[in-house]
Write an enzyme that holds these catalytic residues in place. Structure first.
Site, mmCIF file in Angstrom:
data_model
loop_
_atom_site.group_PDB
_atom_site.id
_atom_site.type_symbol
_atom_site.label_atom_id
_atom_site.label_comp_id
_atom_site.label_asym_id
_atom_site.label_seq_id
_atom_site.Cartn_x
_atom_site.Cartn_y
_atom_site.Cartn_z
ATOM 1 N N GLY A 41 0.840 -1.193 0.000
ATOM 2 C CA GLY A 41 0.000 0.000 0.000
ATOM 3 C C GLY A 41 0.872 1.239 0.000
ATOM 4 C CB SER A 42 0.044 4.737 0.637
ATOM 5 O OG SER A 42 -0.553 4.609 1.919
ATOM 6 C CB THR A 43 5.235 5.693 1.524
ATOM 7 O OG1 THR A 43 5.761 4.999 0.374
ATOM 8 C CG2 THR A 43 6.375 6.031 2.459
ATOM 9 N N GLY A 55 2.281 2.486 5.396
ATOM 10 C CA GLY A 55 3.391 1.599 5.769
ATOM 11 C C GLY A 55 4.055 2.078 7.054
ATOM 12 C CD GLU A 80 6.977 -5.462 -2.219
ATOM 13 O OE1 GLU A 80 7.364 -4.458 -2.868
ATOM 14 O OE2 GLU A 80 7.632 -6.506 -2.123
ATOM 15 C CD GLU A 132 2.544 6.062 -5.235
ATOM 16 O OE1 GLU A 132 2.108 6.103 -4.062
ATOM 17 O OE2 GLU A 132 2.884 5.012 -5.791
HETATM 18 P P1 NAD Z 1 -3.420 2.436 1.225
HETATM 19 O O1 NAD Z 1 -2.104 2.475 1.913
HETATM 20 O O2 NAD Z 1 -4.367 3.546 1.451
HETATM 21 O O3 NAD Z 1 -4.210 1.100 1.640
HETATM 22 C C1 NAD Z 1 -3.647 -0.166 1.483
HETATM 23 C C2 NAD Z 1 -4.263 -1.108 2.492
HETATM 24 O O4 NAD Z 1 -3.925 -0.651 3.803
HETATM 25 C C3 NAD Z 1 -5.782 -1.177 2.435
HETATM 26 O O5 NAD Z 1 -6.182 -2.510 2.662
HETATM 27 C C4 NAD Z 1 -6.200 -0.303 3.611
HETATM 28 O O6 NAD Z 1 -7.438 -0.708 4.174
HETATM 29 C C5 NAD Z 1 -5.079 -0.557 4.594
HETATM 30 N N1 NAD Z 1 -4.884 0.495 5.595
HETATM 31 C C6 NAD Z 1 -5.184 1.811 5.494
HETATM 32 N N2 NAD Z 1 -4.865 2.454 6.645
HETATM 33 C C7 NAD Z 1 -4.339 1.513 7.474
HETATM 34 C C8 NAD Z 1 -3.806 1.551 8.787
HETATM 35 N N3 NAD Z 1 -3.743 2.685 9.502
HETATM 36 N N4 NAD Z 1 -3.339 0.398 9.333
HETATM 37 C C9 NAD Z 1 -3.364 -0.746 8.631
HETATM 38 N N5 NAD Z 1 -3.875 -0.847 7.388
HETATM 39 C C10 NAD Z 1 -4.360 0.272 6.812
HETATM 40 O O7 NAD Z 1 -3.095 2.233 -0.303
HETATM 41 P P2 NAD Z 1 -4.092 2.117 -1.528
HETATM 42 O O8 NAD Z 1 -4.652 3.449 -1.815
HETATM 43 O O9 NAD Z 1 -5.031 0.975 -1.311
HETATM 44 O O10 NAD Z 1 -3.079 1.677 -2.693
HETATM 45 C C11 NAD Z 1 -2.295 2.587 -3.354
HETATM 46 C C12 NAD Z 1 -0.876 2.584 -2.789
HETATM 47 O O11 NAD Z 1 -0.348 1.261 -2.798
HETATM 48 C C13 NAD Z 1 0.072 3.392 -3.650
HETATM 49 O O12 NAD Z 1 0.923 4.151 -2.819
HETATM 50 C C14 NAD Z 1 0.861 2.334 -4.406
HETATM 51 O O13 NAD Z 1 2.117 2.734 -4.842
HETATM 52 C C15 NAD Z 1 0.945 1.251 -3.390
HETATM 53 N N6 NAD Z 1 1.204 -0.042 -4.027
HETATM 54 C C16 NAD Z 1 2.455 -0.585 -3.912
HETATM 55 C C17 NAD Z 1 2.736 -1.786 -4.542
HETATM 56 C C18 NAD Z 1 4.097 -2.408 -4.411
HETATM 57 O O14 NAD Z 1 4.211 -3.588 -4.669
HETATM 58 N N7 NAD Z 1 5.134 -1.684 -4.043
HETATM 59 C C19 NAD Z 1 1.752 -2.431 -5.294
HETATM 60 C C20 NAD Z 1 0.497 -1.849 -5.402
HETATM 61 C C21 NAD Z 1 0.226 -0.655 -4.757
#
Ligand code: NAD
Length: 504
Positions: free
Chosen positions: A251-253, A256, A273, A404
Site C-alpha cells: 500500500g502507500s508509504t 506503511g 511494498e 506519487e
Molecule cells: P493504502 O495504503 O491507502 O491502503 C492499502 C491497504 O492498507 C488497504 O487494505 C487499507 O485498508 C489498509 N490500511 C489503510 N490504513 C491503514 C492503517 N492505519 N493500518 C493498517 N492498514 C491500513 O493504499 P491504496 O490506496 O489501497 O493503494 C495505493 C498505494 O499502494 C500506492 O501508494 C501504491 O504505490 C501502493 N502499491 C504498492 C505496490 C508495491 O508492490 N510496491 C503495489 C500496489 C500498490
C-alpha cells in the site's frame, strides 16, 4: 484524437450471480457475515453500487487470528511440504478454471480494463501459486562443522532448519487485488505459515473468491482466513495484534509507516511494498519506435494507478522534443472507457476522491510552472474517468516530480549530464522501479546500477515474473516478494548444535 465511449457494459451472468450473493468473511473454514461497519462497493466506471459487504468486527478479527493459530499448531503446521504443495497447485488450477469470473469481478471492483485484469489473475496469481507450490518441497537448511566451540576429542555439528514464522496478517491495496493477495498467500502457505488476509475496502470482492476456492482446493480450515475491513480499524488492529507474528503489507508509504509503528507492541516482523516515483530514462540511441509507446504505457497503464508507474520521464536533451511529442501523440490515442468494453485501454480512477486528487496534482504542476503538453478535457460521465496529462519543463524539485500521484500524470524532465541525471533520479524518497532505454549495453548497465531501486528494466518497463525478486528501496519498502527471497520472508532459521562424543 481518439474518441471515447462511456457506455457501461452489463456484466455476464456468472458475475451478476456472484454480485447478488452474500459477501462474507472466511474464519476457521466457515463463511460468516461481517458484523462490523458496512462497506458499500461501487463500480468505478458507473459509480453504481454493486455490493454491500460487512466488515469484520474486532471480535471476528480475534476469531480469525485464533483460527490461524490453531491451524498453525494443528493440521496445517503438521502437514508435509509435499501435501501443502499439492493443495497450492490445486488452488492454482481452480483459480485458472475461474479466471473469467475473477478477472470480471476485479474489473467491476476497481475499473481495470478486462485485459489487464486477466493478465493479473493469470500471471500474478495462477502462475504464482504454481511456482510456490513447487517451493513447498524445497525448503531446506544447512549443515556445517563450526571452527570454534568444540572441546578436544569432540565432534561438533550444526544443522539449521527453516521453520514457518507463524501467523501472518496480510493487508493489500485495491489496484490489483488477485495479484497482491497471491504475492503474500502463495509463499506464506508454501512456507507452512497460516494467515489472515484483509482485503482493500475499495475492492474487496475478488478476495472472497479466493476464500471459496481455498475450501474447494482442500485447504485446511483456518490456514487461510479472509476478513474485510477499513484500514484504520481492522488494518490498524491487525498491525497491533499480539497474536500475529508478521504483517505483509502492500500500500502507500504513509500507511506503511503507521504499520511499522503499530507493530512495535510485539515486535512482529514487517515486510512492506510501498509507493514509487519511478524513472524512465531515454537516451538518443534508443529504439524510438519501442521506447516512445513504452514510455507512455509505463505511466498510463492502469490509468497510472500502479506502484511501478514510470511517472518521471527523463529524456536526453538531443531527443527531448521528438520523444515528448511522440509520447503525447500515443497517449492521446489511448481509448478510455468502461473496463468491460473490449477495446478499453484506460479505465476510470478508483473513486471520486482519487480522481479529485489526480486533478489537484495537474493544477499543482501548472502552478509550479510546468508546461502542459497534453491535457484531456473533463469527461462527462457518472464514472470516475480521467484522461492522461503530460507536463514538460518539470524540474526535479517540483512536487509533481517528487510525490506519487497514482494517476495518469506524466512529468517530462530533460538531461544531458549523467551525474545530474542520477542525482535527480535518486532525489526522491522512493526507490521502487525504473527503466533505461538505449541500444548501448554499457550505458544501460552503468545507469541501471546507479539507480537506487529494487528493479530496473533495460528496454522494458515493469517486467515481473514469479522467479524475480520484487520490492523497493528506501521509502518504497522493506524486503522482497516473489522468487526465493519471497519465500524466505515467511521462514525463520533455527540452528541445532550437535555435540558428539562429549565426555561427562
Ligand atoms: P493504502 O495504503 O491507502 O491502503 C492499502 C491497504 O492498507 C488497504 O487494505 C487499507 O485498508 C489498509 N490500511 C489503510 N490504513 C491503514 C492503517 N492505519 N493500518 C493498517 N492498514 C491500513 O493504499 P491504496 O490506496 O489501497 O493503494 C495505493 C498505494 O499502494 C500506492 O501508494 C501504491 O504505490 C501502493 N502499491 C504498492 C505496490 C508495491 O508492490 N510496491 C503495489 C500496489 C500498490
Amino acid at each position: 484524437m481518439q474518441t471515447h465511449t462511456f457506455q457501461s457494459v452489463e456484466p455476464r451472468e456468472a458475475a451478476l450471480a456472484f454480485l447478488a450473493g452474500r459477501h462474507d468473511l472466511l474464519i476457521g473454514g466457515e463463511f460468516v457475515a461481517g458484523a462490523g461497519r458496512r462497506i458499500i462497493v461501487e463500480n468505478p466506471a458507473t459509480a453504481v453500487q454493486i455490493a454491500d459487504v460487512g466488515a469484520a468486527s474486532l471480535d471476528q478479527l480475534d476469531a480469525a487470528v485464533s483460527a490461524a493459530r490453531a491451524a498453525a499448531n494443528g493440521a496445517w503446521g503438521r502437514m508435509s511440504g509435499r501435501d501443502r504443495g499439492v493443495i497450492l497447485a490445486r488452488f492454482a488450477d481452480l483459480l485458472e478454471a475461474n479466471l473469467d469470473l475473477v478477472a470480471e469481478i476485479m474489473t467491476l471492483d476497481n475499473g481495470s480494463p478486462l485485459s489487464s485484469s486477466r493478465m493479473v489473475v493469470k500471471y500474478l496469481a495462477v502462475e504464482l501459486f504454481r511456482y510456490y507450490a513447487g517451493w513447498a518441497t524445497k525448503i531446506s537448511g544447512d549443515s556445517f562443522a563450526p571452527t570454534i566451540g568444540a572441546r578436544p576429542g569432540q565432534d561438533f555439528l550444526v544443522a539449521t532448519i527453516r521453520e514457518p514464522i507463524g501467523v501472518v496478517g496480510a493487508i493489500v491495496p485495491w489496484n490489483a487485488p488477485p495479484g497482491m493477495m497471491a504475492m503474500k498467500m502463495a509463499p506464506a502457505l508454501a512456507a507452512g505459515c497460516t494467515m489472515v488476509m484483509k482485503t482493500a475496502e475499495l475492492a474487496p470482492l475478488t478476495g472472497e473468491i479466493f476464500g471459496r476456492l481455498w475450501g474447494e482446493a482442500g485447504g485446511t480450515a483456518g490456514a487461510f482466513n479472509l476478513v474485510h475491513g477499513f484500514g484504520e480499524d481492522i488494518g490498524g488492529a491487525m498491525a497491533g495484534h499480539a497474536g500475529i507474528d508478521k504483517i505483509a503489507f502492500t500500500g502507500s508509504t504513509a500507511v506503511g509507516r503507521k504499520i511499522v509503528e503499530a507493530a512495535t507492541g510485539n515486535l512482529k516482523r514487517v515486510t512492506l511494498e510501498l509507493g514509487g516515483k519511478s524513472p524512465v530514462v531515454i537516451f538518443p540511441d534508443a529504439d524510438m519506435a519501442a521506447a516512445i509507446p513504452a514510455a507512455a504505457m509505463a505511466c498510463f497503464l492502469s490509468t497510472g494507478q500502479q506502484c511501478m508507474a514510470g511517472s518521471r520521464l527523463f529524456v536526453h536533451a538531443d531527443v527531448h522534443d521528438q520523444v515528448a511529442e511522440g509520447v503525447a501523440r500515443f497517449a492521446a490515442s489511448l481509448k478510455i472507457g468502461d473496463g468491460l468494453q473490449p477495446d478499453t485501454v484506460l479505465g476510470p480512477a478508483i473513486s471520486a476522491r482519487q480522481k479529485a486528487r489526480i486533478e489537484a496534482y495537474a493544477a499543482i504542476a501548472k502552478a509550479e510552472g510546468a508546461v502542459p503538453l497534453l491535457e484531456t478535457p473533463a469527461i462527462d460521465s457518472p464514472g470516475h474517468f480521467i484522461g492522461p496529462s503530460i507536463f514538460t519543463g518539470v524540474t526535479p524539485d517540483m512536487r509533481i516530480a517528487q510525490e506519487e500521484v497514482f494517476g495518469p500524470v506524466l512529468s517530462i524532465l530533460h538531461f544531458d549530464d549523467e551525474d545530474e541525471l542520477i542525482a535527480a533520479i535518486n532525489g526522491t524518497p522512493y526507490g521502487l522501479s525504473g527503466s533505461v532505454w538505449t541500444s548501448h549495453i554499457q550505458t544501460a548497465l552503468r545507469v541501471a546500477k546507479r539507480i537506487d531501486s529494487g528493479q530496473v528494466g533495460i528496454n522494458i518497463h515493469g517486467a515481473m515474473s514469479p522467479e524475480t525478486p520484487f520490492g523497493g528501496n528506501r521509502q518504497s519498502g522493506w524486503g522482497r516478494e516473489l522468487g526465493r527471497e519471497g519465500l524466505d520472508a515467511y521462514l525463520k532459521t533455527k540452528a541445532i548444535s550437535f555435540a558428539i562424543g562429549v565426555k561427562p
